[in-house]
Design an enzyme around this catalytic site. Structure first.
Site, PDB file in Angstrom:
ATOM      1  N   TYR A 182     -49.809  -7.442 -13.486  1.00 52.64           N
ATOM      2  CA  TYR A 182     -48.510  -8.013 -13.154  1.00 52.64           C
ATOM      3  C   TYR A 182     -47.963  -8.526 -14.482  1.00 52.64           C
ATOM      4  O   TYR A 182     -48.211  -9.658 -14.883  1.00 52.64           O
ATOM      5  CB  TYR A 182     -48.678  -9.125 -12.122  1.00 52.64           C
ATOM      6  CG  TYR A 182     -47.382  -9.765 -11.691  1.00 52.64           C
ATOM      7  CD1 TYR A 182     -46.228  -9.008 -11.527  1.00 52.64           C
ATOM      8  CD2 TYR A 182     -47.314 -11.124 -11.435  1.00 52.64           C
ATOM      9  CE1 TYR A 182     -45.044  -9.604 -11.121  1.00 52.64           C
ATOM     10  CE2 TYR A 182     -46.139 -11.723 -11.015  1.00 52.64           C
ATOM     11  CZ  TYR A 182     -45.004 -10.952 -10.868  1.00 52.64           C
ATOM     12  OH  TYR A 182     -43.825 -11.542 -10.470  1.00 52.64           O
ATOM     13  N   ASP A 221     -47.098  -3.827 -11.179  1.00 54.85           N
ATOM     14  CA  ASP A 221     -45.719  -4.141 -11.543  1.00 54.85           C
ATOM     15  C   ASP A 221     -45.695  -4.320 -13.058  1.00 54.85           C
ATOM     16  O   ASP A 221     -46.180  -5.321 -13.581  1.00 54.85           O
ATOM     17  CB  ASP A 221     -45.275  -5.420 -10.830  1.00 54.85           C
ATOM     18  CG  ASP A 221     -43.831  -5.802 -11.137  1.00 54.85           C
ATOM     19  OD1 ASP A 221     -43.238  -5.234 -12.077  1.00 54.85           O
ATOM     20  OD2 ASP A 221     -43.287  -6.671 -10.438  1.00 54.85           O
TER      21      ASP A 221
END
Length: 339
Positions: A182, A221
């Site tokens: 992330y 992500d």
């Protein structure tokens, strides 16, 4: 998940999520419709699509099924859940049951302790959680049906270990590394761009070093829109909006295609983009301003593979209908051979 240019405390293209805000514009983009869509209940999604060709449903379909996986492949999925507890109340488990991946990478979990979820544990015996030092912030997990040889939660060389917590997990298997990230956001008005640059510097070295040992599968992500077709209104956002600055896009591009001065450095492939070279499809749509219905989004979630793995990939798709349990859509990939 890039932020907007105004001084908002939240994140994403005008979103309600954790790190900052993206910019959302009111214009729409045109592209071809996606291939291999999930079968969904007409009563929940009505199969309506935006001008970009992606569905516009704002609630997760109740009935979900996907095409059968290719014989002899492993299925991996990545999903920014925008808060695991919230996502679980909105049908997260329905997606997981339908996808049934061998490895599931979750980002932005926002958990403060390792969850006690027997259904997840029964499906994935090997669960690894990276929890941020700050409560209710970031968070990354890798849930696996296969036991890894080793697990690492660090980014070697990074001077601030606390900022790395909740953002990276690396599993080592016999034939591959799997990295779930992330990636940090550059922040409202790019206030955290220096921190993002620091991350990119150390992560670039890290993934290259791993690739020297065995091939790498990197997913999650990644908090960057690599090119102008990976977001709406690229010109308006360029060098103003987190996730679409020269520093961030250059760092990502240099992982994929190192400069000529680094001729011996390995290349990596953005798999979904390779398989869909012209599609302007997105993985993130803000909850606000009807961005989903207008097709206003960003492609922030990727599978990036060592170049020598790419010929083994049999499928990589954005699960475009799977929206409603999060402000992101999951991304899935099938690859031949054992981990």
């Amino acid at each position: 998940m890039p932020p907007k240019r105004a001084s908002s405390s939240k994140r994403k293209a005008i979103s309600d999520s954790e790190d900052e805000d993206h910019t959302a514009d009111a214009s729409l983009t045109k592209t071809s419709s996606s291939k291999k869509k999930a079968k969904v209940s007409p009563s929940t999604s009505e199969n309506v699509v935006s001008s970009s060709g992606q569905p516009t449903n704002k609630v997760l379909p109740v009935h979900i099924s996907f095409p059968e996986r290719h014989t002899g492949t492993l299925r991996l999925a990545a999903f920014n859940v925008c808060g695991l507890a919230a996502s679980q109340k909105k049908g997260f488990s329905l997606y997981v049951a339908a996808e049934d991946p061998d490895i599931l990478v979750l980002t932005e979990t926002k958990v403060n302790n390792e969850p006690v979820d027997l259904a997840l544990k029964n499906r994935f015996p090997h669960c690894y959680w990276s929890i941020a030092a700050k409560k209710g912030y970031s968070g990354t997990a890798i849930l696996s049906k296969h036991q890894p040889l080793s697990v690492d939660y660090t980014l070697p060389g990074h001077p601030d270990a606390s900022s790395v917590k909740g953002r990276i997990i690396t599993l080592e298997f016999e034939n591959h590394y799997v990295i779930g990230t992330y990636v940090p956001n550059a922040g409202t008005e790019l206030k955290n761009l220096n921190d993002k640059n620091e991350w990119n510097l150390h992560f670039t070295k890290y993934i290259r070093d791993l690739d020297k040992v065995k091939p790498v599968i990197w997913t999650g992500d990644l908090n960057v829109a690599p090119t102008e077709i990976d977001l709406c209104n690229a010109k308006r956002n360029w060098n103003k909006t987190p996730g679409y600055t020269e520093a961030e896009t250059t760092a990502y591009r240099n992982i994929l295609n190192p400069p000529e001065s680094e001729a011996d450095v390995p290349k990596f492939i953005d798999v979904w983009r390779k398989l869909h070279p012209e599609d302007k499809h997105f993985t993130y749509f803000s909850y606000r301003f009807n961005c989903r219905q207008k097709g206003i989004g960003w492609r922030l979630d990727m599978f990036v593979l060592s170049e020598r793995l790419v010929d083994r990939v049999k499928m990589c798709e954005i699960r475009s209908e799977i929206y409603g349990a999060s402000d992101h859509c999951p991304l899935t990939m099938e690859i031949e051979g054992p981990l």
